[in-house]
Write a protein that holds these residues in place. Structure first.
Motif, PDB file in Angstrom:
ATOM      1  N   LEU A  49      41.093  26.370  81.457  1.00 56.75           N
ATOM      2  CA  LEU A  49      42.210  27.283  81.682  1.00 56.75           C
ATOM      3  C   LEU A  49      42.125  28.502  80.773  1.00 56.75           C
ATOM      4  O   LEU A  49      42.410  29.635  81.191  1.00 56.75           O
ATOM      5  CB  LEU A  49      43.530  26.551  81.477  1.00 56.75           C
ATOM      6  CG  LEU A  49      43.876  25.456  82.498  1.00 56.75           C
ATOM      7  CD1 LEU A  49      45.147  24.735  82.083  1.00 56.75           C
ATOM      8  CD2 LEU A  49      44.027  26.049  83.888  1.00 56.75           C
ATOM      9  N   THR A  50      41.730  28.284  79.554  1.00 56.58           N
ATOM     10  CA  THR A  50      41.588  29.404  78.623  1.00 56.58           C
ATOM     11  C   THR A  50      40.491  30.370  79.070  1.00 56.58           C
ATOM     12  O   THR A  50      40.638  31.601  78.988  1.00 56.58           O
ATOM     13  CB  THR A  50      41.280  28.876  77.216  1.00 56.58           C
ATOM     14  OG1 THR A  50      42.301  27.960  76.811  1.00 56.58           O
ATOM     15  CG2 THR A  50      41.222  30.012  76.210  1.00 56.58           C
ATOM     16  N   THR A  51      39.392  29.805  79.587  1.00 51.04           N
ATOM     17  CA  THR A  51      38.293  30.648  80.070  1.00 51.04           C
ATOM     18  C   THR A  51      38.714  31.465  81.292  1.00 51.04           C
ATOM     19  O   THR A  51      38.403  32.666  81.403  1.00 51.04           O
ATOM     20  CB  THR A  51      37.077  29.780  80.413  1.00 51.04           C
ATOM     21  OG1 THR A  51      36.708  29.012  79.262  1.00 51.04           O
ATOM     22  CG2 THR A  51      35.901  30.640  80.842  1.00 51.04           C
ATOM     23  N   ASP A  52      39.449  30.817  82.219  1.00 53.25           N
ATOM     24  CA  ASP A  52      39.915  31.536  83.411  1.00 53.25           C
ATOM     25  C   ASP A  52      40.898  32.644  83.044  1.00 53.25           C
ATOM     26  O   ASP A  52      40.881  33.725  83.656  1.00 53.25           O
ATOM     27  CB  ASP A  52      40.577  30.554  84.375  1.00 53.25           C
ATOM     28  CG  ASP A  52      39.591  29.545  84.933  1.00 53.25           C
ATOM     29  OD1 ASP A  52      38.364  29.813  84.866  1.00 53.25           O
ATOM     30  OD2 ASP A  52      40.030  28.475  85.409  1.00 53.25           O
ATOM     31  N   ALA A  53      41.735  32.387  82.055  1.00 53.15           N
ATOM     32  CA  ALA A  53      42.688  33.415  81.635  1.00 53.15           C
ATOM     33  C   ALA A  53      41.987  34.588  80.971  1.00 53.15           C
ATOM     34  O   ALA A  53      42.416  35.740  81.106  1.00 53.15           O
ATOM     35  CB  ALA A  53      43.713  32.805  80.689  1.00 53.15           C
ATOM     36  N   ALA A  54      40.874  34.305  80.271  1.00 51.51           N
ATOM     37  CA  ALA A  54      40.159  35.392  79.598  1.00 51.51           C
ATOM     38  C   ALA A  54      39.409  36.277  80.587  1.00 51.51           C
ATOM     39  O   ALA A  54      39.137  37.453  80.292  1.00 51.51           O
ATOM     40  CB  ALA A  54      39.183  34.810  78.580  1.00 51.51           C
ATOM     41  N   GLY A  60      41.497  40.723  83.782  1.00 48.02           N
ATOM     42  CA  GLY A  60      41.681  41.942  83.017  1.00 48.02           C
ATOM     43  C   GLY A  60      43.138  42.194  82.660  1.00 48.02           C
ATOM     44  O   GLY A  60      44.061  41.537  83.176  1.00 48.02           O
ATOM     45  N   ALA A  61      43.328  43.159  81.792  1.00 47.90           N
ATOM     46  CA  ALA A  61      44.693  43.460  81.343  1.00 47.90           C
ATOM     47  C   ALA A  61      45.535  44.022  82.484  1.00 47.90           C
ATOM     48  O   ALA A  61      46.705  43.664  82.642  1.00 47.90           O
ATOM     49  CB  ALA A  61      44.650  44.439  80.173  1.00 47.90           C
ATOM     50  N   ASP A  62      44.923  44.899  83.317  1.00 45.58           N
ATOM     51  CA  ASP A  62      45.677  45.486  84.435  1.00 45.58           C
ATOM     52  C   ASP A  62      46.050  44.433  85.468  1.00 45.58           C
ATOM     53  O   ASP A  62      47.189  44.400  85.969  1.00 45.58           O
ATOM     54  CB  ASP A  62      44.851  46.591  85.098  1.00 45.58           C
ATOM     55  CG  ASP A  62      44.582  47.744  84.147  1.00 45.58           C
ATOM     56  OD1 ASP A  62      45.355  47.893  83.166  1.00 45.58           O
ATOM     57  OD2 ASP A  62      43.607  48.489  84.379  1.00 45.58           O
ATOM     58  N   ALA A  63      45.087  43.557  85.792  1.00 44.52           N
ATOM     59  CA  ALA A  63      45.374  42.502  86.765  1.00 44.52           C
ATOM     60  C   ALA A  63      46.437  41.532  86.242  1.00 44.52           C
ATOM     61  O   ALA A  63      47.325  41.102  86.989  1.00 44.52           O
ATOM     62  CB  ALA A  63      44.096  41.737  87.104  1.00 44.52           C
ATOM     63  N   ALA A  64      46.341  41.222  84.966  1.00 43.63           N
ATOM     64  CA  ALA A  64      47.350  40.333  84.382  1.00 43.63           C
ATOM     65  C   ALA A  64      48.734  40.969  84.396  1.00 43.63           C
ATOM     66  O   ALA A  64      49.741  40.307  84.691  1.00 43.63           O
ATOM     67  CB  ALA A  64      46.946  39.969  82.950  1.00 43.63           C
ATOM     68  N   GLN A  65      48.796  42.284  84.110  1.00 43.82           N
ATOM     69  CA  GLN A  65      50.082  42.980  84.130  1.00 43.82           C
ATOM     70  C   GLN A  65      50.662  43.013  85.540  1.00 43.82           C
ATOM     71  O   GLN A  65      51.881  42.841  85.738  1.00 43.82           O
ATOM     72  CB  GLN A  65      49.908  44.400  83.587  1.00 43.82           C
ATOM     73  CG  GLN A  65      51.203  45.144  83.384  1.00 43.82           C
ATOM     74  CD  GLN A  65      52.053  44.534  82.296  1.00 43.82           C
ATOM     75  OE1 GLN A  65      51.538  43.873  81.394  1.00 43.82           O
ATOM     76  NE2 GLN A  65      53.354  44.731  82.375  1.00 43.82           N
ATOM     77  N   LYS A  66      49.794  43.217  86.558  1.00 46.97           N
ATOM     78  CA  LYS A  66      50.267  43.223  87.937  1.00 46.97           C
ATOM     79  C   LYS A  66      50.810  41.845  88.336  1.00 46.97           C
ATOM     80  O   LYS A  66      51.838  41.734  89.012  1.00 46.97           O
ATOM     81  CB  LYS A  66      49.145  43.640  88.880  1.00 46.97           C
ATOM     82  CG  LYS A  66      48.764  45.111  88.759  1.00 46.97           C
ATOM     83  CD  LYS A  66      47.650  45.459  89.743  1.00 46.97           C
ATOM     84  CE  LYS A  66      47.273  46.929  89.638  1.00 46.97           C
ATOM     85  NZ  LYS A  66      46.167  47.287  90.565  1.00 46.97           N
ATOM     86  N   GLN A  67      50.112  40.802  87.925  1.00 45.02           N
ATOM     87  CA  GLN A  67      50.578  39.453  88.240  1.00 45.02           C
ATOM     88  C   GLN A  67      51.907  39.151  87.549  1.00 45.02           C
ATOM     89  O   GLN A  67      52.790  38.517  88.144  1.00 45.02           O
ATOM     90  CB  GLN A  67      49.519  38.429  87.833  1.00 45.02           C
ATOM     91  CG  GLN A  67      48.255  38.485  88.674  1.00 45.02           C
ATOM     92  CD  GLN A  67      47.252  37.425  88.280  1.00 45.02           C
ATOM     93  OE1 GLN A  67      47.512  36.608  87.385  1.00 45.02           O
ATOM     94  NE2 GLN A  67      46.095  37.427  88.929  1.00 45.02           N
TER      95      GLN A  67
END
Length: 268
Positions: free
Chosen positions: A124-129, A132-139
């Motif tokens: 899970l930690t690897t998948d979260a890393a 990207g920052a933009d994709a994470a912000q959109k989610q």
């Protein structure tokens, strides 16, 4: 060294006391859920949760206290492993751990999760890393929007249910005002016969005087005289003579004068 050992023992005693209280509360709540579920009420469940929450907060305060040593720096080493039954261990663990052997030691003295759980956590930690920052912000924004819409729908349903429950019991009119309005329209109850002070000439109360009628008739005749001045003058004099002969009565020639606007009586 002795001072640190005494402080550690005092902290352990306080910690054991808090854990014992928490365990008793949990046992009592579980007993209610299993044996008194038919008589259990929601306020009682909320009280049990409030008690457990308060005890957990107290336990966290004890662990975070400045005089409490860091237990993570303390190491527990098993000195004796035996497959035989240990009565003292049974009494201290309330019958949950009958023996202290090599089979149970890894489970009770483990400071890390199981290897399988640890592997899943790493995945899970690897998948979260990888995100990207933009994709994470959109989610994050999408999730927040979904939660906001869901909360808005829930609030709307609650308001509609509350308004629907209150609507039959809410009175939207005043019976006294309704009765007064019906009596005034049907029977004239409460209506006054007041007449403006500027009206002149004799007549019935609340009715326009002869001077007002004559002024209106004269104005009408002046409009009509623009079309036929030679024919309307005798008619106006007849109206004035009728007014002078019978004061206070409406002249009969006014009706004829009003109709003359559309059809002249002498054009036949």
């Amino acid at each position: 060294m002795q001072r640190e050992e005494k402080q550690l023992e005092a902290s352990l005693d306080a910690l054991l006391s808090q854990v014992a209280d928490l365990k008793n509360s949990l046992g009592s709540f579980i007993y209610k859920l299993e044996n008194e579920y038919d008589r259990l009420t929601w306020p009682s469940v909320l009280d049990s949760f409030a008690l457990l929450s308060g005890q957990l907060n107290t336990l966290n305060k004890v662990l975070k206290h400045e005089k409490t040593p860091l237990f993570r720096n303390q190491v527990i080493i098993p000195l004796v492993l035996s497959p035989d039954r240990d009565e003292d261990l049974m009494r201290q663990t309330e019958g949950r751990v009958p023996v202290f052997s090599h089979e149970v030691v890894p489970d009770h003295l483990r400071t890390k999760p199981d290897p399988e759980v640890e592997e899943q956590e790493k995945q899970l930690t690897t998948d979260a890393a990888r995100i990207g920052a933009d994709a994470a912000q959109k989610q994050i924004q999408s999730l927040n929007k979904m939660c906001s819409n869901l909360l808005e729908k829930i609030s709307k349903e609650e308001r509609e249910s509350e308004s629907g429950g209150l609507r039959p019991n809410k009175q939207t009119f005043n019976p006294a005002d309704t009765n007064a309005l019906v009596a005034a329209v049907a029977f004239g109850k409460g209506l006054s016969n007041w007449r403006p002070s500027g009206s002149s000439g004799p007549g019935q109360p609340g009715q326009p005087g002869a001077g007002t009628i004559l002024a209106g008739a004269s104005g009408l005749q002046q409009v009509q005289m623009a079309g036929a001045p030679s024919q309307q003058q005798p008619m106006l004099s007849g109206v004035q003579m009728a007014q002078a002969g019978q004061p206070g009565k409406m002249p009969s020639g006014i009706k004829t004068n009003i109709k003359s606007a559309s059809m002249h009586p002498y054009q036949r």
